[in-house]
Write an enzyme that holds these catalytic residues in place. Structure first.
Site, PDB file in Angstrom:
ATOM      1  N   ILE A 269       0.817  -1.211   0.000  1.00  0.00           N
ATOM      2  CA  ILE A 269       0.000   0.000   0.000  1.00  0.00           C
ATOM      3  C   ILE A 269       0.849   1.259   0.000  1.00  0.00           C
ATOM      4  O   ILE A 269       0.330   2.359  -0.088  1.00  0.00           O
ATOM      5  CB  ILE A 269      -0.996   0.036   1.190  1.00  0.00           C
ATOM      6  N   GLY A 270       2.152   1.135   0.065  1.00  0.00           N
ATOM      7  CA  GLY A 270       2.979   2.341  -0.007  1.00  0.00           C
ATOM      8  C   GLY A 270       4.437   1.998   0.199  1.00  0.00           C
ATOM      9  O   GLY A 270       4.771   0.962   0.761  1.00  0.00           O
TER      10      GLY A 270
ATOM     11  N   LYS B 107       5.088  -2.554   7.987  1.00  0.00           N
ATOM     12  CA  LYS B 107       6.180  -1.835   7.335  1.00  0.00           C
ATOM     13  C   LYS B 107       7.406  -2.724   7.343  1.00  0.00           C
ATOM     14  O   LYS B 107       7.819  -3.226   8.392  1.00  0.00           O
ATOM     15  CB  LYS B 107       6.463  -0.534   8.085  1.00  0.00           C
TER      16      LYS B 107
ATOM     17  N   VAL C 175       5.296  -0.640   2.758  1.00  0.00           N
ATOM     18  CA  VAL C 175       4.206  -0.925   3.683  1.00  0.00           C
ATOM     19  C   VAL C 175       3.201  -1.859   3.008  1.00  0.00           C
ATOM     20  O   VAL C 175       2.762  -1.609   1.885  1.00  0.00           O
ATOM     21  CB  VAL C 175       3.494   0.371   4.119  1.00  0.00           C
TER      22      VAL C 175
ATOM     23  N   GLY D  39       7.676   4.093   1.635  1.00  0.00           N
ATOM     24  CA  GLY D  39       8.034   5.417   2.109  1.00  0.00           C
ATOM     25  C   GLY D  39       8.839   5.390   3.357  1.00  0.00           C
ATOM     26  O   GLY D  39       9.301   4.339   3.763  1.00  0.00           O
ATOM     27  N   GLY D  40       8.978   6.592   3.898  1.00  0.00           N
ATOM     28  CA  GLY D  40       9.740   6.727   5.132  1.00  0.00           C
ATOM     29  C   GLY D  40      10.914   5.797   5.151  1.00  0.00           C
ATOM     30  O   GLY D  40      11.921   6.046   4.521  1.00  0.00           O
ATOM     31  N   PHE D  41      10.740   4.703   5.816  1.00  0.00           N
ATOM     32  CA  PHE D  41      11.876   3.817   5.980  1.00  0.00           C
ATOM     33  C   PHE D  41      11.683   2.474   5.305  1.00  0.00           C
ATOM     34  O   PHE D  41      12.503   1.592   5.465  1.00  0.00           O
ATOM     35  CB  PHE D  41      12.155   3.615   7.460  1.00  0.00           C
ATOM     36  N   GLY D  42      10.603   2.299   4.553  1.00  0.00           N
ATOM     37  CA  GLY D  42      10.460   0.998   3.913  1.00  0.00           C
ATOM     38  C   GLY D  42       9.102   0.831   3.251  1.00  0.00           C
ATOM     39  O   GLY D  42       8.277   1.744   3.218  1.00  0.00           O
TER      40      GLY D  42
ATOM     41  N   ASP E 280       9.576  13.793  11.845  1.00  0.00           N
ATOM     42  CA  ASP E 280       9.190  13.789  10.434  1.00  0.00           C
ATOM     43  C   ASP E 280       7.703  14.094  10.302  1.00  0.00           C
ATOM     44  O   ASP E 280       6.968  13.381   9.638  1.00  0.00           O
ATOM     45  CB  ASP E 280       9.565  12.446   9.795  1.00  0.00           C
TER      46      ASP E 280
END
Ligand SMILES: *[C@@H]1O[C@H](CO)[C@@H](O)[C@H](O)[C@H]1NC(C)=O
Ligand SMILES: *[C@@H]1O[C@H](CO)[C@@H](O)[C@H](O)[C@H]1NC(C)=O
Ligand SMILES: *[C@@H]1O[C@H](CO)[C@@H](O)[C@H](O)[C@H]1NC(C)=O
Ligand SMILES: *[C@@H]1O[C@H](CO)[C@@H](O)[C@H](O)[C@H]1NC(C)=O
Ligand SMILES: *[C@@H]1O[C@H](CO)[C@@H](O)[C@H](O)[C@H]1NC(C)=O
Length: 690
Positions: free
Chosen positions: A373-374, A396, A381, A376-379, A493
């Protein structure tokens, strides 16, 4: 080696010397003989060896002299206890000169199989057996950064080094021999090799750390001022041609009285054990050859089992054992594959938030693309349904996580797992498998605020009431992190893509504390500044220190975004906060309101939020309000102070944190540390992967 033969070869150069013949006889009776004033011989070492041992040097019961073990950054010295006269101070008109000398020794370097072994040993002639302040690593326990290269050192060394890179490339070959005078900048250096017998200059390379042991010969002719260095694996007879043959005058480096010996060191990351098996030395003569059969056995190499007299039997048994072990290993691997076998350490049992890898794998259907589903950030999801409870979760997955020290990390995450607030995306738990780290969160259905605000295909527009509630929700979540929980948690963040909207249109802040985990994990030698361009407070770019105020800055940007429906940086020229301030100064602040609202909004609330946005994004951190104050302003519990009274009153001129902001126009997660590339770029609602 047949006795007679070796005696012949041994005594040939010394036939003339009576004392040497006596010496020879003595030698054949004893393993180890110390010198008269002209020479010394050690064929193996013991407690009677007249050596000064310093640092990590020890003499083993196996008669090996071990200069260093595999600890990091250690130094071992072993010097003959008595000095030698090294200069002939002839009467004028003759010039004084450094006396001839000769040495022969056998050493062994034991490195890990992985190849990260390092640093080396040096045959050394020095005015003292003490080297105060000398450094390990490249300096081999002889010099340090300041003393390196100074003539006052009076140190002559021949280094046998297994790591390259002292001062760039002067020793560019890792596995090398170098002749050093007063410093580590080698006068002559050659990759480790020997000249093949019967050839002119055909070099046979070998790795000093890989052969069982290495024998070296160093000879200096004081009259001709020439130096020869020869090395060969112990299994190879002495090559007749030296590896290094050079003209050099050692008079300047020698003091009248000098100590001879060895210095070895390990690096701060690469380490090898350094051993000496035997050593002979002579001034004004040829060093007595070592009787190899009298030397102690070389230390076992890490990849070899040590050999026994009944080698063949042993090899047989060992290979049988290896074979069975291999079978067991293969079976185990299969078992692991099938059963998803997880090895839990004791401390892991005490972590209530720890998930089983197998459950998460089932929940996400094996981390298939369709569950993604995404990114981002650190990995990445994944959406998943936990088999045990049937509840929806977001998992995640941080591949090749840079976290070190799983235990500290787990403690941290266990503590984050106890954070509970209706405006936070709760962290349900975690799981690690090898380098994969999995974080399990509540699943939030409506996606991120960023998606809701900016997706052009989105028919659904948030009305003002919803927007105001979302902002109040975020402020409540941040207040909880900053002030209300047992520890202060800096989010680091805050941005619209980290704010998720749940089924009741509640805002929930996600990814909190993750950055702290990164810092906590101590990614080696880097201080990581995590944040997203457009949301990074100016002081954060300078100091790299996240604080409640840097969170407040990012929150201020979010306030402005929600009212205006504009990203913090839309093009190279557009900076949201400047634009809002400009309009404020022109007395037309309501001009900035999102046109999608169709002018349906509460003017008082909109004005409050915009002013609050300006207040929070002030460049001086200490002028920004705290989360507690912000919450009171948003609830109209306290009136907002007059803008004219603010610290840097609507920022005046010093707007250009933007020198940094102007670097890029897209909102992008940046870090100053080395793993920048593993962190994401945000586009629209979803962070795009690397
Ligand atoms: C070398 O050592 C062996 C074994 O101790 C001995 O038999 C032999 O005589 C020695 N050779 C020389 C040249 O001393
Ligand atoms: C290695 O040598 C250092 C320095 O002498 C010593 O402190 C350390 O205990 C040794 N380590 C091992 C594993 O022998
Ligand atoms: C020093 O040099 C002189 C003259 O060359 C020589 O006679 C003497 O033996 C030398 N001394 C030593 C210790 O080598
Ligand atoms: C460097 O070495 C010199 C000479 O050996 C010594 O006097 C000095 O204290 C050392 N410096 C440091 C920083 O250890
Ligand atoms: C160095 O090696 C060369 C060539 O083998 C030889 O002629 C010379 O005598 C050696 N010098 C010393 C000091 O042993």
């Amino acid at each position: 080696m047949p006795i007679s033969l070796s005696i012949v070869s041994f005594s040939k150069p010394f036939m003339a010397s009576r004392t040497l013949l006596v010496f020879l006889l003595f030698l054949s009776l004893s393993h180890q003989v110390a010198s008269n004033s002209n020479h010394l011989v050690f064929e193996g070492f013991d407690e009677n060896s007249e050596l000064n041992l310093e640092g990590s040097s020890i003499i083993k019961t196996s008669r090996l002299l071990k200069l260093t073990n595999r600890s990091t950054s250690i130094i071992g010295h072993a010097f003959y206890a008595k000095p030698f006269l090294m200069v002939n101070k002839t009467d004028p008109p003759l010039q004084p000169y450094a006396l001839s000398f000769s040495t022969s020794f056998v050493f062994s370097i034991v490195s890990p199989n992985s190849g990260s072994g390092g640093f080396g040993l040096a045959f050394t002639i020095a005015p003292s057996t003490q080297f105060p302040g000398a450094a390990a690593g490249h300096y081999l326990g002889l010099f340090n950064y300041t003393s390196d290269g100074h003539d006052s050192n009076h140190i002559f060394a021949v280094e046998f080094d297994t790591v390259n890179g002292y001062k760039g490339d002067s020793d560019s070959e890792g596995n090398h021999v170098g002749v050093n005078i007063n410093g580590m900048d080698s006068k002559f250096t050659e990759p480790a090799a020997y000249i093949k017998e019967g050839t002119d200059n055909v070099k046979e390379d070998f790795r000093m750390a890989r052969v069982e042991a290495v024998q070296a010969w160093i000879e200096y002719d004081g009259e001709k001022r020439t130096l020869n260095v020869t090395i060969a694996p112990l299994s190879v007879p002495r090559p007749s041609k030296p590896l290094i043959q050079d003209n050099i005058d050692l008079y300047d480096v020698m003091k009248d009285s000098m100590y001879v010996g060895f210095s070895a060191s390990t690096g701060d990351q690469e380490t090898s054990s350094h051993y000496l098996l035997g050593w002979s030395f002579a001034v004004n003569g040829v060093a007595p050859p070592l009787n190899i059969s009298k030397l102690p056995k070389p230390p076992p190499k890490e990849n070899e089992p040590s050999s026994f007299p009944w080698v063949n039997v042993a090899i047989g048994i060992l290979s049988a054992m290896t074979f069975s072990l291999l079978c067991i290993l293969i079976l185990l691997t299969c078992y692991k594959r099938n059963k998803d076998f997880e090895v839990l350490e004791d401390w892991e049992m005490d972590c209530p938030h720890r998930f089983r890898y197998r459950d998460l794998q089932l929940a996400t259907k094996g981390f298939v693309e369709s569950q993604l589903i995404g990114v981002g950030g650190f990995g990445a999801v994944y959406k998943g349904v936990l088999p045990s409870t049937g509840s929806e979760v977001a998992v995640k997955r941080i591949v090749r996580s840079p976290f070190h020290g799983m235990r500290e990390f787990a403690a941290e995450i266990e503590s984050l797992g106890r954070l509970r607030h209706k405006n936070l995306v709760n962290l349900q738990g975690w799981c690690k498998k090898k380098n994969d780290l999995l974080l399990v969160y509540d699943f939030i259905p409506n996606g991120s605020l960023d998606f809701v605000l900016y997706n052009p295909n989105n028919s659904f527009v948030l009305n003002w009431g919803q927007r105001f509630d979302i902002l109040k929700g975020i402020s409540a979540g941040l207040l909880y992190l900053h002030e209300e929980w047992e520890q202060v948690v800096i989010h680091r963040d805050v941005k619209t893509s980290n704010i998720l909207i749940d089924g009741n249109m509640n805002a929930r802040l996600g990814d909190f504390g993750l950055a702290r985990l990164y810092n906590h994990g101590q990614v080696s030698h880097t201080t990581s500044v995590v944040g997203t361009i457009g949301y990074i407070a100016p002081e954060l770019t300078r100091t790299g220190k996240a604080s409640k105020s840097t969170d407040m800055y990012a929150f201020g940007i979010v306030l402005l975004e929600v009212v205006t429906g504009k990203r913090p940086l839309d093009s190279d020229q557009f900076f949201l906060e400047e634009w809002v301030i400009e309009n404020y100064h022109l007395g037309q602040i309501l001009e900035v309101v999102d046109p999608n609202l169709d002018s349906v909004y509460d003017e008082e609330e909109v004005e409050l939020v915009l002013k609050l946005g300006i207040l929070c994004t002030q460049h001086r951190a200490d002028y920004r309000p705290t989360m507690k104050q912000v919450t009171r302003y948003l609830n109209f519990d306290d009136p907002l102070p007059d803008i004219a009274d603010w610290g840097d009153s609507a920022h005046g001129s010093s707007r250009m944190s933007s020198g940094f902001l102007a670097v890029t126009s897209s909102s992008r997660t940046v870090e100053t540390s080395g793993y920048l590339s593993s962190v994401s770029m945000t586009t629209n609602s979803i962070d795009a992967g690397r």
